[in-house]
Design a protein around this motif. Sequence first.
Motif, short mmCIF file in Angstrom:
data_model
loop_
_atom_site.label_atom_id
_atom_site.label_comp_id
_atom_site.label_asym_id
_atom_site.label_seq_id
_atom_site.Cartn_x
_atom_site.Cartn_y
_atom_site.Cartn_z
N UNK A 63 0.75 -1.24 -0.03
CA UNK A 63 0.10 0.07 -0.20
C UNK A 63 0.93 1.38 -0.11
N UNK A 64 0.50 2.28 -0.84
CA UNK A 64 1.11 3.53 -1.04
C UNK A 64 1.15 4.34 0.39
N UNK A 65 2.42 5.18 0.28
CA UNK A 65 2.47 5.86 1.75
C UNK A 65 1.61 7.37 1.49
N UNK A 66 1.21 7.99 2.43
CA UNK A 66 0.33 9.16 2.28
C UNK A 66 1.51 10.28 1.99
N UNK A 67 1.38 11.20 0.92
CA UNK A 67 2.12 12.42 0.57
C UNK A 67 2.37 13.09 2.06
N UNK A 68 3.83 13.74 2.14
CA UNK A 68 4.25 14.43 3.28
C UNK A 68 3.42 15.79 3.25
N UNK A 69 3.26 16.41 2.05
CA UNK A 69 2.76 17.67 1.91
C UNK A 69 1.21 17.87 2.54
N UNK A 70 0.51 16.74 2.49
CA UNK A 70 -0.94 16.62 2.93
C UNK A 70 -0.84 16.56 4.43
N UNK A 71 0.15 16.52 4.98
CA UNK A 71 0.10 16.13 6.65
C UNK A 71 0.81 17.50 7.41
N UNK A 72 0.39 17.46 8.59
CA UNK A 72 0.82 18.83 9.36
C UNK A 72 2.38 18.68 9.79
N UNK A 73 2.80 19.90 10.50
CA UNK A 73 4.36 19.63 10.91
C UNK A 73 4.51 18.62 11.97
N UNK A 74 3.43 18.49 13.08
CA UNK A 74 3.43 17.63 14.00
C UNK A 74 2.88 16.20 13.87
N UNK A 75 2.60 15.93 12.32
CA UNK A 75 2.01 14.76 12.30
C UNK A 75 2.99 13.40 12.56
N UNK A 76 2.26 12.48 13.49
CA UNK A 76 3.15 11.27 13.76
C UNK A 76 3.55 10.44 12.64
N UNK A 77 4.56 9.83 12.79
CA UNK A 77 5.11 8.76 11.74
C UNK A 77 3.96 7.67 11.55
N UNK A 78 3.70 7.50 10.41
CA UNK A 78 2.44 6.40 10.10
C UNK A 78 2.71 5.61 8.96
N UNK A 79 2.28 4.30 8.76
CA UNK A 79 2.53 3.64 7.77
C UNK A 79 1.12 2.81 7.54
N UNK A 80 0.59 2.68 6.46
CA UNK A 80 -0.50 1.72 6.03
C UNK A 80 -0.34 0.30 6.51
N UNK A 81 -1.17 -0.74 6.34
CA UNK A 81 -0.97 -2.05 6.55
C UNK A 81 -0.35 -2.59 5.46
N UNK A 135 10.57 14.65 9.98
CA UNK A 135 11.39 14.62 9.05
C UNK A 135 12.79 15.44 9.30
N UNK A 136 12.54 16.51 9.73
CA UNK A 136 13.78 17.49 9.87
C UNK A 136 14.75 16.74 10.84
N UNK A 137 14.08 16.21 11.94
CA UNK A 137 15.08 15.59 12.95
C UNK A 137 15.81 14.53 12.15
N UNK A 138 15.27 13.70 11.52
CA UNK A 138 15.70 12.36 10.89
C UNK A 138 16.92 12.82 9.85
N UNK A 139 16.55 13.96 8.95
CA UNK A 139 17.46 14.32 8.10
C UNK A 139 18.83 14.94 8.75
#
Length: 359
Positions: A63-81, A135-139
């Motif tokens: 299943x495809x990942x949701x685009x980052x630009x459609x989420x907010x700055x504080x959105x948690x890290x998520x993945x679909x099944x 993402x900022x922190x991961x980079x």
Amino acid sequence: MRSLKLLFVSTSVGALGSGLGGGVELTLRNLAIALHQRGHSVTVVAPDGSKLESFSLVEIVGNLQTTAQSQGREAPITMPSNPVIGNLWSYVRQVQSCYDLILNFAYDWLPFYLTPFFTTPIAHLVSMGSLSDAMDQAILDVADSFPNTIAVHSHAQAQTFEMGFTYFNLQNGLDLSQYQFCLEAGDFLAWVGRIAPEKGLEDAVQAAAQTGLPLKIFGVIQDAAYWQQIQTDYPQAAMEWMGFLSTQELQKALGPAQALLMTPKWVEAFGNVAIEALACGVPVIAYRRGGPAEIIQSGYSGWLVEPDSVEELVQAIHKIPQISRTICHREAEMHYSLAALGDRAEAWFKLILQNEAID
């Protein structure tokens, strides 16, 4: 540089060729061509249903990942099944020893998190500006632990990250043989991109309507409600959606445009469509925001205007005749060819592999 075995890991938001990956799809293809021409071996791993001619392509289901630009700055890290992003990187982990370098194209937390656990070095081509705290922190974590492994498309993009880190400015390039120079302009304006709110299509529609020129719109409809709202808000506008076209089809349709309008509401990392237009000889009118501001020389290859100003867009449209279409084409040849992109990519890879050898 010695011949390398490279593994490209595509974006997880859409299959290659679908248009859902935006400029990342074109970047991956052009970078693969540029490096293949220099004798490097390129294998691409991408979501199921992808299309990429002339290269070894491994398709991964999920299943495809949701685009980052459609989420907010504080959105948690998520993945679909059954996430394709997880399945992609599970495969990459299994085959990593067969390659000299892995190149990640996904703007996603998971590849950055996994980097320390791989024995083969991973290079990350960051395709967007700062969109989320996670993402900022991961980079930043990867940049600190693995110097020179982060590349961006423009300085403007890099500056959106509040936390400082060292990066390589790869910019971008095109297979210019795919684009025909069109000396004579037609009677319409063009807009190219994903049809989504951050792309600001409504500003281009308004500006074109005020000048009386038709607007041809090219790109995948990513947000159907947004597209419907534009049609509702501007029922009298002379606009026509041309669909999502292949490179060959797009350059033919785009070439006769009087100008390309670029109206992003966010910081574009680069703006592939700007160099596609220049390659065809089409001047670019863009907001002075993000990557396009580093591509377009105002008054020379197009016009840069105040961000979000429809009035300035209209003024620039009236000044299109002052721009030489021949000069626009020459700009693309001088700075954004595959040869130029290949030079920059090899320089980046050398930095990464030198660090790896020292470690």
